[in-house]
Design a protein around this motif. Sequence first.
Motif: not given
Length: 236
Positions: A1-25
Amino acid sequence: MTSISYLWAPPEPASVAVQGSEQRLPVQRLFFVGRNYLAHAKEMGRPVDAQRDRPFYFTKSPSALLASGASVPYPQATSNYHYEMELVVALRSGGADIAAEAAHEHIYGYGCGLDMTRRDLQFAARDQGKPWDTAKDCENSAVISAIVPMPGQVIERGRIELRVDGEQRQDSDLSDMIWGVRELIADLSRMYHLRAGDLIYTGTPEGVGPVRAGQRVDGSIQGVGSISLRLLGGQA
Ligand code: MN
C-alpha cells in the motif's frame, strides 16, 4: 500500500452534525434551487410560470458550509448581505435519471439552511448576464443545522419562518414550493449523478432582506428544527 504525501495538510472533509448521533454526515456537494416560491420570484422581479418554466440550480463549495449557531464577521465585498431561509434535503444515496416516484428512497433526512447572498453582487451579475458565483459562493454562506434523520420520508408542508433580531421577516409554508422535494431530486438527477452526501437547498420563500453587522438571524421549519446565525461587529 502506498501512502500519499501532501505538500501541506489537506483540508478536513466537509461534514454536518446529525441530530441524536455522534456520527457526522460527510458532505459531497451543495446544490441550491433558484426561485422555488412564486411570491419570492415575484419580489426578485423574475416571476415564474410554473407550467412552462423548469427549476434552475447553482452550487456552492462545501467549504462555504457553516454550522448553525456560529458568529462570523460581516463578509467582504458587499453592503447588502441577505438571508434566505430554506429547507435542506440530505441524500443517503443517488443516481442519474431518478423517477420522482422513487426519489424518497434516496432521502436521508432534512435540515434548516440559510443561503446567505451578497445581493448587490448578484443583481450586478444578473443584469450583465454574468455568473452568480461571487454573489452566492462566499465563505460561511451555506449555513446548516444538524440534519434530522428521516430516511425515505418526503416533507410536503410545514411552516418555514425567519426573524432578524426577533422581528419576523419570512413566514410561509413548504407547500408553497413550486417544485417539491420529489420533483427536485428527479430533475436534478437528470443533470448530475447524485450521490450520498449531496445537500439540496430547496429555495427560499418571500421576505428576503439584509442582515447587518451585529444582528442575529433565527429561523425554523416545522417538523425539522431551527437555525441561527450572528454577524459580528459594529452598529446595525
Ligand atoms: Mn436561495
